[in-house]
Design a protein around this motif. Structure first.
Motif, PDB file in Angstrom:
ATOM      1  N   ALA A 105      43.801 -30.428 -12.139  1.00 37.12           N
ATOM      2  CA  ALA A 105      43.595 -31.226 -13.360  1.00 37.12           C
ATOM      3  C   ALA A 105      42.242 -30.916 -13.991  1.00 37.12           C
ATOM      4  CB  ALA A 105      43.717 -32.712 -13.049  1.00 37.12           C
ATOM      5  N   LEU A 106      41.212 -30.751 -13.176  1.00 36.66           N
ATOM      6  CA  LEU A 106      39.888 -30.394 -13.687  1.00 36.66           C
ATOM      7  C   LEU A 106      39.917 -29.025 -14.380  1.00 36.66           C
ATOM      8  CD1 LEU A 106      37.423 -31.509 -10.867  1.00 36.66           C
ATOM      9  CD2 LEU A 106      37.572 -32.415 -13.180  1.00 36.66           C
ATOM     10  N   ILE A 107      40.593 -28.076 -13.772  1.00 36.32           N
ATOM     11  CA  ILE A 107      40.683 -26.727 -14.345  1.00 36.32           C
ATOM     12  C   ILE A 107      41.437 -26.755 -15.664  1.00 36.32           C
ATOM     13  CG2 ILE A 107      41.702 -24.436 -14.012  1.00 36.32           C
ATOM     14  CD1 ILE A 107      41.057 -24.819 -10.973  1.00 36.32           C
ATOM     15  N   VAL A 108      42.573 -27.452 -15.689  1.00 40.20           N
ATOM     16  CA  VAL A 108      43.377 -27.537 -16.913  1.00 40.20           C
ATOM     17  C   VAL A 108      42.603 -28.247 -18.016  1.00 40.20           C
ATOM     18  CG1 VAL A 108      45.438 -28.611 -17.904  1.00 40.20           C
ATOM     19  CG2 VAL A 108      45.597 -27.366 -15.747  1.00 40.20           C
ATOM     20  N   LYS A 109      41.918 -29.339 -17.664  1.00 42.30           N
ATOM     21  CA  LYS A 109      41.141 -30.102 -18.649  1.00 42.30           C
ATOM     22  C   LYS A 109      40.026 -29.231 -19.232  1.00 42.30           C
ATOM     23  CE  LYS A 109      39.387 -34.723 -19.027  1.00 42.30           C
ATOM     24  NZ  LYS A 109      40.369 -35.716 -18.918  1.00 42.30           N
ATOM     25  N   ASP A 110      39.332 -28.493 -18.383  1.00 41.74           N
ATOM     26  CA  ASP A 110      38.254 -27.624 -18.846  1.00 41.74           C
ATOM     27  C   ASP A 110      38.792 -26.512 -19.745  1.00 41.74           C
ATOM     28  OD1 ASP A 110      35.473 -26.801 -18.813  1.00 41.74           O
ATOM     29  OD2 ASP A 110      36.156 -25.073 -17.621  1.00 41.74           O
ATOM     30  N   LYS A 111      39.918 -25.943 -19.375  1.00 48.70           N
ATOM     31  CA  LYS A 111      40.529 -24.879 -20.174  1.00 48.70           C
ATOM     32  C   LYS A 111      40.956 -25.399 -21.551  1.00 48.70           C
ATOM     33  CE  LYS A 111      44.237 -21.492 -20.080  1.00 48.70           C
ATOM     34  NZ  LYS A 111      45.422 -21.004 -19.359  1.00 48.70           N
ATOM     35  N   ARG A 112      41.564 -26.580 -21.599  1.00 52.52           N
ATOM     36  CA  ARG A 112      41.985 -27.171 -22.878  1.00 52.52           C
ATOM     37  C   ARG A 112      40.787 -27.475 -23.766  1.00 52.52           C
ATOM     38  NH1 ARG A 112      46.715 -31.368 -21.108  1.00 52.52           N
ATOM     39  NH2 ARG A 112      48.277 -29.778 -20.673  1.00 52.52           N
ATOM     40  N   ARG A 113      39.724 -27.960 -23.167  1.00 56.70           N
ATOM     41  CA  ARG A 113      38.526 -28.265 -23.955  1.00 56.70           C
ATOM     42  C   ARG A 113      37.913 -26.991 -24.533  1.00 56.70           C
ATOM     43  NH1 ARG A 113      36.553 -33.544 -23.402  1.00 56.70           N
ATOM     44  NH2 ARG A 113      37.660 -34.672 -21.806  1.00 56.70           N
ATOM     45  N   LYS A 114      37.878 -25.933 -23.742  1.00 53.78           N
ATOM     46  CA  LYS A 114      37.322 -24.672 -24.235  1.00 53.78           C
ATOM     47  C   LYS A 114      38.175 -24.091 -25.353  1.00 53.78           C
ATOM     48  CE  LYS A 114      34.818 -23.292 -20.124  1.00 53.78           C
ATOM     49  NZ  LYS A 114      34.765 -22.404 -18.972  1.00 53.78           N
ATOM     50  N   ASN A 115      39.497 -24.223 -25.240  1.00 52.05           N
ATOM     51  CA  ASN A 115      40.405 -23.686 -26.257  1.00 52.05           C
ATOM     52  C   ASN A 115      40.552 -24.611 -27.452  1.00 52.05           C
ATOM     53  OD1 ASN A 115      40.861 -21.479 -24.629  1.00 52.05           O
ATOM     54  ND2 ASN A 115      42.729 -22.303 -23.748  1.00 52.05           N
ATOM     55  N   PRO A 146      44.885 -35.631   3.129  1.00 45.37           N
ATOM     56  CA  PRO A 146      45.306 -35.793   1.728  1.00 45.37           C
ATOM     57  C   PRO A 146      45.062 -34.528   0.885  1.00 45.37           C
ATOM     58  CG  PRO A 146      43.284 -37.003   2.118  1.00 45.37           C
ATOM     59  CD  PRO A 146      43.737 -36.472   3.443  1.00 45.37           C
ATOM     60  N   LEU A 147      45.726 -33.471   1.266  1.00 50.79           N
ATOM     61  CA  LEU A 147      45.555 -32.174   0.632  1.00 50.79           C
ATOM     62  C   LEU A 147      46.112 -32.145  -0.796  1.00 50.79           C
ATOM     63  CD1 LEU A 147      44.608 -29.288   1.088  1.00 50.79           C
ATOM     64  CD2 LEU A 147      46.887 -28.743   1.905  1.00 50.79           C
ATOM     65  N   ILE A 148      47.247 -32.787  -1.014  1.00 48.16           N
ATOM     66  CA  ILE A 148      47.884 -32.763  -2.341  1.00 48.16           C
ATOM     67  C   ILE A 148      46.981 -33.439  -3.378  1.00 48.16           C
ATOM     68  CG2 ILE A 148      49.876 -33.511  -3.677  1.00 48.16           C
ATOM     69  CD1 ILE A 148      50.522 -31.316  -1.687  1.00 48.16           C
ATOM     70  N   THR A 149      46.361 -34.555  -3.013  1.00 46.09           N
ATOM     71  CA  THR A 149      45.473 -35.252  -3.936  1.00 46.09           C
ATOM     72  C   THR A 149      44.314 -34.351  -4.345  1.00 46.09           C
ATOM     73  OG1 THR A 149      46.007 -37.375  -2.929  1.00 46.09           O
ATOM     74  CG2 THR A 149      43.985 -37.278  -4.236  1.00 46.09           C
ATOM     75  N   ILE A 150      43.734 -33.697  -3.386  1.00 48.01           N
ATOM     76  CA  ILE A 150      42.607 -32.801  -3.668  1.00 48.01           C
ATOM     77  C   ILE A 150      43.051 -31.636  -4.552  1.00 48.01           C
ATOM     78  CG2 ILE A 150      40.942 -31.210  -2.608  1.00 48.01           C
ATOM     79  CD1 ILE A 150      41.017 -33.154  -0.142  1.00 48.01           C
ATOM     80  N   LEU A 151      44.171 -31.030  -4.227  1.00 44.88           N
ATOM     81  CA  LEU A 151      44.662 -29.894  -5.008  1.00 44.88           C
ATOM     82  C   LEU A 151      45.022 -30.303  -6.444  1.00 44.88           C
ATOM     83  CD1 LEU A 151      46.890 -28.021  -2.394  1.00 44.88           C
ATOM     84  CD2 LEU A 151      44.650 -27.340  -3.275  1.00 44.88           C
ATOM     85  N   ILE A 152      45.711 -31.411  -6.591  1.00 47.16           N
ATOM     86  CA  ILE A 152      46.091 -31.868  -7.935  1.00 47.16           C
ATOM     87  C   ILE A 152      44.854 -32.229  -8.755  1.00 47.16           C
ATOM     88  CG2 ILE A 152      47.222 -33.765  -9.186  1.00 47.16           C
ATOM     89  CD1 ILE A 152      49.497 -33.568  -7.217  1.00 47.16           C
ATOM     90  N   LEU A 203      41.613 -38.141 -15.686  1.00 48.05           N
ATOM     91  CA  LEU A 203      41.654 -37.571 -14.339  1.00 48.05           C
ATOM     92  C   LEU A 203      42.191 -38.590 -13.334  1.00 48.05           C
ATOM     93  CD1 LEU A 203      38.302 -35.602 -14.273  1.00 48.05           C
ATOM     94  CD2 LEU A 203      40.605 -34.678 -14.439  1.00 48.05           C
ATOM     95  N   GLY A 204      42.045 -39.854 -13.618  1.00 49.95           N
ATOM     96  CA  GLY A 204      42.570 -40.890 -12.725  1.00 49.95           C
ATOM     97  C   GLY A 204      44.080 -40.791 -12.544  1.00 49.95           C
ATOM     98  N   MET A 205      44.762 -40.344 -13.588  1.00 50.64           N
ATOM     99  CA  MET A 205      46.218 -40.180 -13.486  1.00 50.64           C
ATOM    100  C   MET A 205      46.566 -39.109 -12.451  1.00 50.64           C
ATOM    101  SD  MET A 205      47.555 -42.383 -15.489  1.00 50.64           S
ATOM    102  CE  MET A 205      49.209 -41.836 -15.716  1.00 50.64           C
TER     103      MET A 205
END
Length: 172
Positions: free
Chosen positions: A154-164, A144-150, A120-122
């Protein structure tokens, strides 16, 4: 697919499944640290994906996975009482990850739906860089809206990959 290729696929699939079952039984109830050191979920994910492929390159990678199973079975991860011992085990674990898991993972990234799991640091670094660019070149009034959105993405994508179950990463 000719009969020889089908038999080869079935033999490798059975062998990898057998070793994978043994691996899961050995480490299923292990402490979290031990699971991290053997890259428990990543090994399961790449093993399940590689057995579905049948070509020379995939067969060589199946051999890598089989070697990994044999090596990990002989390492005692349970006794990590000394700091140096923990450091040595992490170093050995990363060496095994680079030698056995990454080559299979790279191949599966090209051939299948498997993806590397980035820290997530990336995403935070990437977001901060974009926010700095926006601040200096577009608008000085922007939060810093872009940092928050990204980071949220990233959290959503990471969670989805882990579930799949379609990821591989060190210490996962």
């Amino acid at each position: 697919m000719d009969i020889e290729n089908q038999e080869n696929l079935i033999n490798y699939k059975d062998l990898v499944n057998e070793k994978l079952s043994e691996f899961v039984l050995n480490f299923r109830d292990a402490p979290k640290r031990t699971k991290e050191l053997v890259h428990f979920q990543s090994v399961i994910n790449i093993s399940q994906e590689i057995i579905q492929l049948n070509n020379c390159e995939a067969d060589a990678l199946k051999n890598l996975i089989l070697e990994y199973f044999d090596i990990v079975r002989e390492i005692d991860y349970s006794n990590d009482t000394y700091i140096n011992d923990i450091h040595d085990k992490k170093k050995k674990s990363l060496n095994l990850y680079h030698k056995y898991i990454i080559p299979v993972g790279k191949y599966l990234v090209k051939e299948r739906r498997l993806r590397p799991d980035l820290p997530l640091g990336m995403s935070l670094i990437f977001g901060i860089i974009l926010d700095i660019v926006i601040y200096y070149f577009i608008s000085k009034n922007l939060i810093p809206l872009i940092t928050i959105l990204i980071f949220i993405l990233a959290l959503i994508v990471k969670d989805k990959r882990r579930k799949n179950g379609n990821f591989f990463a060190p210490y996962i």
